[in-house]
Design an enzyme around this catalytic site. Structure first.
Site, PDB file in Angstrom:
ATOM      1  N   TRP A  70       4.288 -15.701   6.532  1.00  0.00           N
ATOM      2  CA  TRP A  70       3.262 -15.902   7.576  1.00  0.00           C
ATOM      3  C   TRP A  70       3.865 -15.924   8.984  1.00  0.00           C
ATOM      4  O   TRP A  70       3.125 -15.907   9.964  1.00  0.00           O
ATOM      5  CB  TRP A  70       2.505 -17.198   7.329  1.00  0.00           C
ATOM      6  CG  TRP A  70       1.622 -17.188   6.099  1.00  0.00           C
ATOM      7  CD1 TRP A  70       1.511 -16.175   5.172  1.00  0.00           C
ATOM      8  CD2 TRP A  70       0.741 -18.226   5.656  1.00  0.00           C
ATOM      9  NE1 TRP A  70       0.615 -16.537   4.199  1.00  0.00           N
ATOM     10  CE2 TRP A  70       0.129 -17.789   4.465  1.00  0.00           C
ATOM     11  CE3 TRP A  70       0.411 -19.495   6.149  1.00  0.00           C
ATOM     12  CZ2 TRP A  70      -0.804 -18.565   3.771  1.00  0.00           C
ATOM     13  CZ3 TRP A  70      -0.503 -20.276   5.457  1.00  0.00           C
ATOM     14  CH2 TRP A  70      -1.114 -19.806   4.287  1.00  0.00           C
ATOM     15  N   HIS A 119      16.069 -13.863   7.389  1.00  0.00           N
ATOM     16  CA  HIS A 119      15.086 -12.857   7.823  1.00  0.00           C
ATOM     17  C   HIS A 119      15.603 -12.162   9.083  1.00  0.00           C
ATOM     18  O   HIS A 119      16.252 -12.799   9.923  1.00  0.00           O
ATOM     19  CB  HIS A 119      13.729 -13.521   8.095  1.00  0.00           C
ATOM     20  CG  HIS A 119      12.636 -12.526   8.307  1.00  0.00           C
ATOM     21  ND1 HIS A 119      12.430 -11.903   9.512  1.00  0.00           N
ATOM     22  CD2 HIS A 119      11.717 -12.007   7.453  1.00  0.00           C
ATOM     23  CE1 HIS A 119      11.414 -11.053   9.393  1.00  0.00           C
ATOM     24  NE2 HIS A 119      10.963 -11.099   8.152  1.00  0.00           N
ATOM     25  N   GLU A 149      14.656  -5.541   3.259  1.00  0.00           N
ATOM     26  CA  GLU A 149      13.708  -5.298   4.343  1.00  0.00           C
ATOM     27  C   GLU A 149      14.382  -4.498   5.458  1.00  0.00           C
ATOM     28  O   GLU A 149      15.078  -5.082   6.308  1.00  0.00           O
ATOM     29  CB  GLU A 149      13.228  -6.626   4.930  1.00  0.00           C
ATOM     30  CG  GLU A 149      12.516  -7.521   3.947  1.00  0.00           C
ATOM     31  CD  GLU A 149      11.556  -8.466   4.646  1.00  0.00           C
ATOM     32  OE1 GLU A 149      10.375  -8.460   4.305  1.00  0.00           O
ATOM     33  OE2 GLU A 149      11.987  -9.206   5.549  1.00  0.00           O
ATOM     34  N   GLY A 205       4.521  -9.325   5.331  1.00  0.00           N
ATOM     35  CA  GLY A 205       4.259 -10.029   6.585  1.00  0.00           C
ATOM     36  C   GLY A 205       2.799  -9.908   6.972  1.00  0.00           C
ATOM     37  O   GLY A 205       1.928 -10.625   6.472  1.00  0.00           O
ATOM     38  N   GLY A 206       2.505  -8.965   7.869  1.00  0.00           N
ATOM     39  CA  GLY A 206       1.157  -8.839   8.439  1.00  0.00           C
ATOM     40  C   GLY A 206       0.035  -8.823   7.419  1.00  0.00           C
ATOM     41  O   GLY A 206      -0.989  -9.509   7.594  1.00  0.00           O
TER      42      GLY A 206
HETATM   43  C1  PEP Z   1       8.412  -9.430   7.052  1.00  0.00           C
HETATM   44  O1  PEP Z   1       8.447  -9.855   8.204  1.00  0.00           O
HETATM   45  O2  PEP Z   1       9.068  -9.982   6.171  1.00  0.00           O
HETATM   46  C2  PEP Z   1       7.579  -8.267   6.779  1.00  0.00           C
HETATM   47  C3  PEP Z   1       7.794  -7.631   5.669  1.00  0.00           C
HETATM   48  O3  PEP Z   1       6.647  -7.938   7.735  1.00  0.00           O
HETATM   49  P1  PEP Z   1       5.553  -6.763   7.638  1.00  0.00           P
HETATM   50  O4  PEP Z   1       5.005  -6.732   6.235  1.00  0.00           O
HETATM   51  O5  PEP Z   1       4.526  -7.119   8.650  1.00  0.00           O
HETATM   52  O6  PEP Z   1       6.268  -5.487   7.964  1.00  0.00           O
END
Ligand code: PEP
Length: 248
Positions: A9, A95, A165, A228-229
């Protein structure tokens, strides 16, 4: 293998009311889900979210922990011990936004991992390359360097998840192809096996949404998603959860 879908979040939502509304929706979807479902509210919302999720199958987690101790003179920090006390089950460590905005490197992250394990939480270790590193073919070397943080820490297998990521995919709408992700996950799993960590789930994160989740979920070496989003809206998060439970 049961897969994981975890919502990050970040610094959202703006109000406690929104956080608890989302938590109620997550509780409902997790109790019916065929995969592990978790979310990481901001620290100020953790107690309320954790209370809602207690007794359900959903996990609450934290986005960071203090590197230095369970209590003490560490202004502004929140410890793994405090998170555990409030019912957290896991902590996101490393992160890319922590690495970028707070200068977190392997030396500091090793301390955070140790604190997390010591206080009984599962570590979700985030690793990933920048756009420049991706374009120069350095992805696997960067990931190896980031994974070296685990060396000598003795992290138990059952206390570790990895989230791959790519920094350039986070919040941008861009993603690597599923083929690229599969190759990278295979490399990560082989690198972990060399550290005698051969049963670790590797999640993909970076612009996963309700449209592309099924494609990532269909890949046999993608053991889940860090979202994330799209985790901030119950409807889109629920579609992602369903995609991964179908593939489990
Ligand atoms: C995150 O920040 O871990 C992420 C995966 O963000 P998003 O899904 O918004 O790219």
């Amino acid at each position: 293998m049961t897969k994981y879908v975890i919502g990050n979040w970040k610094l959202n939502p703006a109000t406690l009311t929104e956080a608890t509304t989302l938590a109620h929706a997550i509780k409902k979807m997790a109790d019916n889900a065929g995969c592990h479902v978790g979310c990481t509210p901001s620290f100020v919302h953790l107690a309320a979210v954790s209370e809602i999720l207690s007794g359900s199958k959903a996990w609450a987690g934290v986005q960071d922990v203090c590197a230095f101790g369970a209590t003490g003179a560490f202004t502004g920090d929140v410890s793994a011990a405090q998170a555990t006390d409030l019912g957290a089950k896991f902590a996101i460590i490393g992160h890319s936004e922590r690495r970028q905005y707070h200068g977190e490197d392997n030396a500091l992250l090793a301390k955070k991992i140790s604190q997390t394990i010591e206080h009984g939480l599962v570590v979700v270790l985030c690793i990933g390359e920048t756009k420049d590193e991706y374009e120069h073919g350095k992805t696997l070397a960067v990931l190896d360097t980031q994974l070296a943080v685990l060396d000598g820490l003795g992290v138990p297998q059952e206390k570790l998840l990895i989230a791959y990521e790519p920094v350039w995919a986070i919040g941008t709408g861009l993603t690597p192809t599923v083929f690229e992700v599969a190759n990278t996950h295979r490399h990560i799993k082989a690198a972990l096996a060399n550290k005698e960590l051969d049963e670790i789930c590797v999640l993909y994160g970076g612009s996963v949404n309700d449209k592309n989740a099924a494609e990532f979920a269909s890949c046999d070496v993608v053991d889940g998603a860090l979202v994330g989003g799209a985790s901030l809206k119950a409807e889109s998060f629920s579609v992602i959860v369903q995609a991964f439970e179908k593939s489990a």
